[in-house]
Design a protein around this motif. Sequence first.
Motif, mmCIF file in Angstrom:
data_model
loop_
_atom_site.group_PDB
_atom_site.id
_atom_site.type_symbol
_atom_site.label_atom_id
_atom_site.label_comp_id
_atom_site.label_asym_id
_atom_site.label_seq_id
_atom_site.Cartn_x
_atom_site.Cartn_y
_atom_site.Cartn_z
ATOM 1 N N GLY A 1 -11.244 -4.526 0.587
ATOM 2 C CA GLY A 1 -10.032 -3.730 0.441
ATOM 3 C C GLY A 1 -10.129 -2.668 -0.632
ATOM 4 O O GLY A 1 -9.373 -1.696 -0.640
ATOM 5 N N HIS A 2 -11.096 -2.838 -1.541
ATOM 6 C CA HIS A 2 -11.257 -1.881 -2.633
ATOM 7 C C HIS A 2 -12.028 -0.658 -2.184
ATOM 8 O O HIS A 2 -12.164 0.312 -2.904
ATOM 9 C CB HIS A 2 -11.991 -2.568 -3.791
ATOM 10 C CG HIS A 2 -13.353 -3.047 -3.397
ATOM 11 N ND1 HIS A 2 -13.558 -4.012 -2.445
ATOM 12 C CD2 HIS A 2 -14.577 -2.668 -3.818
ATOM 13 C CE1 HIS A 2 -14.852 -4.219 -2.297
ATOM 14 N NE2 HIS A 2 -15.517 -3.410 -3.104
ATOM 15 N N ASN A 3 -12.561 -0.740 -0.963
ATOM 16 C CA ASN A 3 -13.493 0.272 -0.489
ATOM 17 C C ASN A 3 -12.864 1.163 0.577
ATOM 18 O O ASN A 3 -12.588 0.715 1.680
ATOM 19 C CB ASN A 3 -14.714 -0.447 0.082
ATOM 20 C CG ASN A 3 -15.940 0.444 0.085
ATOM 21 O OD1 ASN A 3 -15.842 1.664 0.126
ATOM 22 N ND2 ASN A 3 -17.095 -0.190 0.036
ATOM 23 N N LYS A 4 -12.650 2.423 0.229
ATOM 24 C CA LYS A 4 -11.995 3.288 1.202
ATOM 25 C C LYS A 4 -12.939 4.412 1.611
ATOM 26 O O LYS A 4 -12.678 5.578 1.355
ATOM 27 C CB LYS A 4 -10.711 3.877 0.585
ATOM 28 C CG LYS A 4 -9.669 2.821 0.266
ATOM 29 C CD LYS A 4 -8.282 3.299 0.668
ATOM 30 C CE LYS A 4 -7.236 2.211 0.511
ATOM 31 N NZ LYS A 4 -7.616 0.954 1.156
ATOM 32 N N ASN A 5 -14.066 4.064 2.219
ATOM 33 C CA ASN A 5 -15.026 5.126 2.540
ATOM 34 C C ASN A 5 -14.693 5.835 3.859
ATOM 35 O O ASN A 5 -13.886 5.367 4.650
ATOM 36 C CB ASN A 5 -16.448 4.565 2.562
ATOM 37 C CG ASN A 5 -16.581 3.474 3.604
ATOM 38 O OD1 ASN A 5 -16.319 3.704 4.787
ATOM 39 N ND2 ASN A 5 -16.961 2.291 3.176
ATOM 40 N N GLU B 1 0.287 4.436 0.236
ATOM 41 C CA GLU B 1 -0.003 5.420 1.283
ATOM 42 C C GLU B 1 0.655 5.023 2.595
ATOM 43 O O GLU B 1 1.286 5.820 3.275
ATOM 44 C CB GLU B 1 -1.509 5.484 1.518
ATOM 45 C CG GLU B 1 -2.216 6.589 0.764
ATOM 46 C CD GLU B 1 -3.716 6.547 1.080
ATOM 47 O OE1 GLU B 1 -4.507 6.514 0.123
ATOM 48 O OE2 GLU B 1 -4.065 6.533 2.274
ATOM 49 N N ASN C 1 0.834 -1.193 0.000
ATOM 50 C CA ASN C 1 0.000 0.000 0.000
ATOM 51 C C ASN C 1 0.875 1.251 0.000
ATOM 52 O O ASN C 1 1.567 1.524 0.986
ATOM 53 C CB ASN C 1 -0.888 -0.060 1.247
ATOM 54 C CG ASN C 1 -1.940 1.009 1.247
ATOM 55 O OD1 ASN C 1 -1.670 2.169 0.961
ATOM 56 N ND2 ASN C 1 -3.151 0.603 1.580
ATOM 57 N N SER D 1 -11.505 3.949 12.188
ATOM 58 C CA SER D 1 -10.116 3.516 12.346
ATOM 59 C C SER D 1 -9.359 4.499 13.238
ATOM 60 O O SER D 1 -8.400 4.138 13.893
ATOM 61 C CB SER D 1 -9.430 3.376 10.989
ATOM 62 O OG SER D 1 -8.947 4.611 10.552
ATOM 63 N N LYS E 1 -15.138 4.094 7.442
ATOM 64 C CA LYS E 1 -14.041 3.230 7.885
ATOM 65 C C LYS E 1 -12.925 4.088 8.464
ATOM 66 O O LYS E 1 -12.350 3.780 9.495
ATOM 67 C CB LYS E 1 -13.490 2.420 6.703
ATOM 68 C CG LYS E 1 -14.331 1.182 6.409
ATOM 69 C CD LYS E 1 -14.007 0.598 5.045
ATOM 70 C CE LYS E 1 -12.851 -0.382 5.124
ATOM 71 N NZ LYS E 1 -12.711 -1.120 3.862
ATOM 72 N N LYS E 2 -12.643 5.200 7.794
ATOM 73 C CA LYS E 2 -11.589 6.093 8.273
ATOM 74 C C LYS E 2 -11.933 6.622 9.646
ATOM 75 O O LYS E 2 -11.084 6.706 10.531
ATOM 76 C CB LYS E 2 -11.429 7.250 7.272
ATOM 77 C CG LYS E 2 -10.041 7.271 6.679
ATOM 78 C CD LYS E 2 -9.728 8.509 5.926
ATOM 79 C CE LYS E 2 -8.272 8.796 6.279
ATOM 80 N NZ LYS E 2 -7.501 9.378 5.401
#
Lengths: 288, 305
Positions: free
Chosen positions: A222-226, A45, A43, A233, A229-230
């Motif tokens: 894993g394709h989903n970065k909404n 990032e 990754n 997290s 979730k952030k």
Amino acid sequence: MKRKVDLIIIGTQKAGTSSLLRLLEQHPRMTPHITGELGFFINDEEYAKGYDKLYTKYFPANVPDNELLIAKNVGIFESKKALERLKQHNPDVKVVVSLRHPVDRAYSAFWYMKSVGAERAEKFEDIMDEDVNERFPGNDFMIRSCDYLKRGMYHHYLQQLETVFDREQILVLDFRLLKKDGVAFCNEIFKFAGIEEFDIENSVRNKSSKIKYVWIASFFGGHNKNFIKKFFSNLLPPQVRLKVKSTIKTWNKTNEPIPKIRPELREELTQRFVEDNELLYRDYGIKF
Amino acid sequence: MVSSSRTMDKDFRIDFIGIGASKSATSWVAEILRLHPDIYYPMDEKELNYFNRIMPQDFKTKNHNHGKPLEWYHDYFRDAKEEQVTGEITPVYLPLEECAKDIHAYNPEVKIFAVLRHPIERSFSQFKFSKQNGIGGYDTYEEAIKGNPEKFLDTSMYYRNLKRYFDVFPKENIKVLFFEDVKKDNKAFLKELYDFLGVSEFYPELTDKKVNVGLQPKSQGLVNFIGKAKMFIHSNGLQFMLPVLQKTGVLSAVKSLKRNNMTARKETKKEEMHENTRKRLKDYFRKDIESLEQLLNKDLSHWKD
């Protein structure tokens, strides 16, 4: 200076690697990360943030000197970039690869991607020969994850792996052994890691099944970065997040197994791997 | 069993072992050694199959001879005279992993020899021979190398296989010969072997006769049936039945039935190797051949094309 990764499972996807990590964890001298995968090397990032910063996200604070830090990320096997990063991180790292029949793996990966809502095709046959760069232009994650058949060219990727790491640092195992004799499979890895044998309790099973709600699975994919979730997290500690995620995912599973691949199709597709499988047998003794 | 024979002495060890390769004229060599006055080669069998754990026919079935006491093995040499050099040839010893060290444990001074042949030619010959014999056979060569790479491909990885022997035996005790030399100058070939074994030169009339050449069955079904019956006996430990079958004439009837079923070989289109296969196999064996060239300090470029 944070502890470096001593041993890492780099592939292949859908070859029992998640179960394997949990089994290895049973050994008193192996400590894995708490998440499912170690995203760091693959990754961009995360990699940019630096290992020491990411360490706390993944690993316990104090790992005793006599314990080995172990990790897993199935995207690394095919990625030259990730392999180079891994080599820089720890040139002496021990690398483990679990291999499964290339067609079975492709088919399982297809259904997995469907289950997280990333793969929209109805049937494997519909997309198996489509160019993945045309299906998901510019999307690295999807390009990596949906090149189902290409990922089965194991010898090709092992050749690449050998340009980065010495043969002695690489252990290639047959997934069928994990299914048949998990204790022996893990002991091969313990021996490779230079620690004493340990009879693991082989109760972990991650059998693929159809799911209830694709949108729920898609949320965790894993394709989903909404942004939700952030948000979580940053709010919840990793152990809590993990428990919530695994509870929901388990609830979301049905008892219905994924459909089996047509034997004729399996046979036809296996033919495409004849050359690669031959060389795989010659150099690593694994027969598919 | 005659107990006065020196072979029953617990310190007796045979002098030489031919470890391979299969389909490389080893049966012809055995026939000649059998006739050599300085050598005692077993009369009852060509391949004793003692140190191998699995059978050469399919590389899968357990070998029931493995683990038998040394007296069983040495009984094959009971008629050897005091001054004769003793030995046997079992080509499956070369590709199997455990044989080098097991043979070394048996007799660290034993003389080891191998006859090597062009890896692809040897492998293809094995395919035709297996089909002819109905045991561990396949319809096409491509099916054979895919279905049983241990039997058809590993057996041609000479460097990988010989290395195990060079790792445990002193190189003066290992002799590597070549099948092409049998065809080119069989007397010179034999002389080299005789010098290695420390025996006199001996060239019987048999020298120019072909042994164990390829034939073709009239009925493949009969061949397959006989082959299956033989494997059935071996894999179920029924060898004790063999002396009875021998005595009652059953075995010789089967042998002559088998012989009459054979006719001259004529290759069918189906049996031919695909050009693509040959090209692939050249790449497959290349590294092993190059390592072998280094190990033996011998040019093997005629094997690389």
